[in-house]
Design an enzyme around this catalytic site. Structure first.
Site, mmCIF file in Angstrom:
data_model
loop_
_atom_site.group_PDB
_atom_site.id
_atom_site.type_symbol
_atom_site.label_atom_id
_atom_site.label_comp_id
_atom_site.label_asym_id
_atom_site.label_seq_id
_atom_site.Cartn_x
_atom_site.Cartn_y
_atom_site.Cartn_z
ATOM 1 N N GLU A 61 0.827 -1.214 0.000
ATOM 2 C CA GLU A 61 0.000 0.000 0.000
ATOM 3 C C GLU A 61 0.860 1.262 0.000
ATOM 4 O O GLU A 61 1.927 1.290 0.620
ATOM 5 C CB GLU A 61 -0.887 0.010 1.246
ATOM 6 C CG GLU A 61 -1.869 -1.145 1.260
ATOM 7 C CD GLU A 61 -2.452 -1.432 2.632
ATOM 8 O OE1 GLU A 61 -3.619 -1.843 2.693
ATOM 9 O OE2 GLU A 61 -1.753 -1.254 3.648
ATOM 10 N N ASP A 233 -7.734 -5.169 8.287
ATOM 11 C CA ASP A 233 -7.361 -3.909 7.645
ATOM 12 C C ASP A 233 -7.255 -4.012 6.124
ATOM 13 O O ASP A 233 -6.554 -3.219 5.500
ATOM 14 C CB ASP A 233 -6.037 -3.388 8.253
ATOM 15 C CG ASP A 233 -4.907 -4.403 8.142
ATOM 16 O OD1 ASP A 233 -5.137 -5.494 7.582
ATOM 17 O OD2 ASP A 233 -3.793 -4.107 8.620
HETATM 18 N N1 LIG Z 1 -4.688 -0.992 11.977
HETATM 19 C C1 LIG Z 1 -3.436 -0.675 11.772
HETATM 20 O O1 LIG Z 1 -3.085 0.485 11.685
HETATM 21 C C2 LIG Z 1 -2.414 -1.775 11.713
HETATM 22 C C3 LIG Z 1 -1.051 -1.462 11.846
HETATM 23 C C4 LIG Z 1 -0.135 -2.503 11.862
HETATM 24 C C5 LIG Z 1 -0.567 -3.809 11.712
HETATM 25 N N2 LIG Z 1 -1.883 -4.079 11.531
HETATM 26 C C6 LIG Z 1 -2.378 -5.446 11.396
HETATM 27 O O2 LIG Z 1 -2.257 -6.047 12.665
HETATM 28 C C7 LIG Z 1 -2.085 -7.446 12.519
HETATM 29 C C8 LIG Z 1 -0.934 -7.923 13.354
HETATM 30 O O3 LIG Z 1 0.275 -7.378 12.878
HETATM 31 P P1 LIG Z 1 1.667 -7.934 13.443
HETATM 32 O O4 LIG Z 1 2.725 -7.082 12.831
HETATM 33 O O5 LIG Z 1 1.592 -8.050 14.930
HETATM 34 O O6 LIG Z 1 1.661 -9.394 12.792
HETATM 35 P P2 LIG Z 1 2.406 -10.693 13.319
HETATM 36 O O7 LIG Z 1 2.338 -11.668 12.195
HETATM 37 O O8 LIG Z 1 3.724 -10.350 13.881
HETATM 38 O O9 LIG Z 1 1.475 -11.212 14.515
HETATM 39 C C9 LIG Z 1 0.193 -11.729 14.315
HETATM 40 C C10 LIG Z 1 -0.102 -12.738 15.408
HETATM 41 O O10 LIG Z 1 -1.464 -13.129 15.291
HETATM 42 C C11 LIG Z 1 -1.524 -14.505 15.650
HETATM 43 N N3 LIG Z 1 -2.768 -15.057 15.160
HETATM 44 C C12 LIG Z 1 -3.142 -15.312 13.873
HETATM 45 N N4 LIG Z 1 -4.395 -15.827 13.844
HETATM 46 C C13 LIG Z 1 -4.831 -15.858 15.118
HETATM 47 C C14 LIG Z 1 -6.035 -16.278 15.738
HETATM 48 N N5 LIG Z 1 -7.041 -16.757 15.018
HETATM 49 N N6 LIG Z 1 -6.149 -16.170 17.073
HETATM 50 C C15 LIG Z 1 -5.127 -15.701 17.827
HETATM 51 N N7 LIG Z 1 -3.945 -15.298 17.299
HETATM 52 C C16 LIG Z 1 -3.797 -15.376 15.966
HETATM 53 C C17 LIG Z 1 -0.269 -15.107 15.013
HETATM 54 O O11 LIG Z 1 0.059 -16.346 15.577
HETATM 55 C C18 LIG Z 1 0.746 -14.007 15.284
HETATM 56 O O12 LIG Z 1 1.443 -14.229 16.502
HETATM 57 C C19 LIG Z 1 -1.888 -7.677 11.012
HETATM 58 O O13 LIG Z 1 -3.097 -8.175 10.480
HETATM 59 C C20 LIG Z 1 -1.570 -6.316 10.460
HETATM 60 O O14 LIG Z 1 -1.970 -6.184 9.124
HETATM 61 C C21 LIG Z 1 -2.815 -3.083 11.544
#
Ligand SMILES: NC(=O)c1ccc[n+]([C@@H]2O[C@H](COP(=O)([O-])OP(=O)(O)OC[C@H]3O[C@@H](n4cnc5c(N)ncnc54)[C@H](O)[C@@H]3O)[C@@H](O)[C@H]2O)c1
Length: 377
Positions: A61, A233
């Site tokens: 993005e 997101d």
């Molecule tokens: N809204 C925003 O501004 C924003 C900003 C950054 C990241 N994000 C989103 O936040 C999310 C997390 O990002 P991250 O960098 O921590 O990713 P990451 O991959 O480091 O961590 C994600 C975690 O979620 C766990 N997980 C996956 N499915 C699950 C479930 N059903 N139940 C419980 N745990 C589960 C995984 O095991 C992993 O530990 C991503 O989807 C990312 O796109 C959003």
């Protein structure tokens, strides 16, 4: 020697050093302050939904915004299965430029800044939406964003207990290890989402999966809860059962983008929502009663990155962290790009100017040199 316009460069190591110097909790508070200031002048910004390029594995993005004085954009990806390749799910870098000349003032890693500004925005929203006195938060998804969310809610809302759950027990172990020494904060490992949500005032979902997940089900939600939904997101990537949204009061960052990417993509396009700037400027109230269920449907908006870049730019100068680079070609005669490049002087001029600019210290040399150069051209 003619002064050369230079861009401040903050790589990932520099960004980490800067944040260690400031402290994560303090950085989040300062970022929330910057974001609050920028939300209060919402109308000054030229805003648009981000430009997303989707693939089977994830999304890339571009997120631009400007207030007519400075322009910023962030490049960010979201690839939930990147961990298998030893890469982060989310990686980002960004640029802050001056509008008057178009000169790029700062090029910075924003992987860390994204985690910080996301946590800052979540806590800022929760301060306006959660019931006062919230002390317990369920944290579903304990990956890269988890510590930042925890520290933001601890520092800005007074959360003292985190009920942590992740499908990967190693992620929860990492979270507990990283935050073991934080005074007044207890992380309790939970065996299921249902268990984690029980007794929580706030529920943060920050999982990564490219699907319409139902991390939270309607019967898990108690009156008065605040839900901070961060992981949904993208189109086709959500975390909450739509029935939860149907009975909640929903706040978003920028409705035009969130209707495409957020939890509310599951609801009709005319579903009423409040934008965060309206809460911050007291033009709307997110919570009407103690029993309301409130949702911050966070997807990440360009203004948060603008605020973060503005903060990083000030800090990189104040703390003398980072360096100057000749990011863009800057020939002595700007119209003789060919002659400059063929003479092989680019690197030499760049190095000399870097030294000169470094000596300029924290005077905002890049901006001044950029403007001076443009005016002289
Ligand atoms: N809204 C925003 O501004 C924003 C900003 C950054 C990241 N994000 C989103 O936040 C999310 C997390 O990002 P991250 O960098 O921590 O990713 P990451 O991959 O480091 O961590 C994600 C975690 O979620 C766990 N997980 C996956 N499915 C699950 C479930 N059903 N139940 C419980 N745990 C589960 C995984 O095991 C992993 O530990 C991503 O989807 C990312 O796109 C959003």
């Amino acid at each position: 020697m003619k002064e050369t316009a230079m861009t401040r460069f903050l790589d990932a190591g520099d960004a980490a050093r800067l944040v260690r110097h400031v402290g994560v909790g303090q950085a989040i508070v300062e970022l929330a302050g910057h974001l609050q200031q920028d939300l209060l002048r919402w109308d000054a910004f030229d805003k648009s939904a981000r430009l997303a390029s989707h693939s089977r594995e994830g999304v890339i993005e571009l997120m631009p915004v400007t207030d007519g004085v400075q322009y910023s954009f962030k490049y960010v990806n979201g690839h939930p299965r990147n961990g298998l390749a030893g890469l982060p799910t989310v990686m980002a870098f960004g640029v802050l430029a001056e509008v008057s000349t178009g000169f790029p003032l700062l090029l910075a890693d924003m992987t860390l800044a994204t985690a910080l500004r996301t946590a800052a925005a979540s806590a800022l929203a929760a301060r306006l939406l959660a019931r006062p006195g919230a002390t317990t938060m369920a944290l579903i998804g304990n990956g890269a964003q988890a510590e930042f969310q925890s520290l933001a809610f601890h520092g800005m809302l007074g959360v003292r207990t985190i009920h942590a759950y992740d499908i990967d027990p190693d992620a929860t172990a990492k979270l507990m290890r990283n935050l073991a020494g934080v005074p007044g904060l207890t992380i309790v490992r939970m065996d299921s989402v249902r268990e984690a949500v029980q007794g929580a005032d706030i529920v943060t979902t920050v999982t990564a999966d490219k699907t319409h997940a139902t991390i939270l089900l309607p019967d898990m939600i108690r009156p008065g809860m605040h839900l901070n939904a961060v992981g949904g997101d993208c189109p086709g990537k959500t975390e909450l059962h739509p029935d939860i949204l149907r009975r909640a009061r929903i706040t978003v960052e920028y409705a035009a983008q969130t209707r495409i990417e957020g939890e509310i993509q599951q609801l009709p396009a005319d579903t009423p929502v409040t934008e965060l700037w309206q809460l911050v400027s007291r033009q709307a109230r997110g919570r009407e009663s103690a029993d309301d269920v409130t949702v911050f449907d966070s997807v990440g908006f360009a203004l948060e990155d603008y605020s973060a870049l503005r903060w990083l730019h000030a800090k990189t100068h104040a703390l003398h962290i980072g360096r100057y680079v000749e990011l863009v070609a800057n020939a002595p005669d700007p119209r003789d790009l060919f002659g400059w490049a063929m003479a092989g002087e680019g690197g030499e001029a760049g190095k000399a100017a870097e030294t000169a600019a470094e000596k300029g210290g924290d005077t905002g040399a890049a901006a001044l040199l950029g403007t001076a150069h443009a005016l002289a051209a």
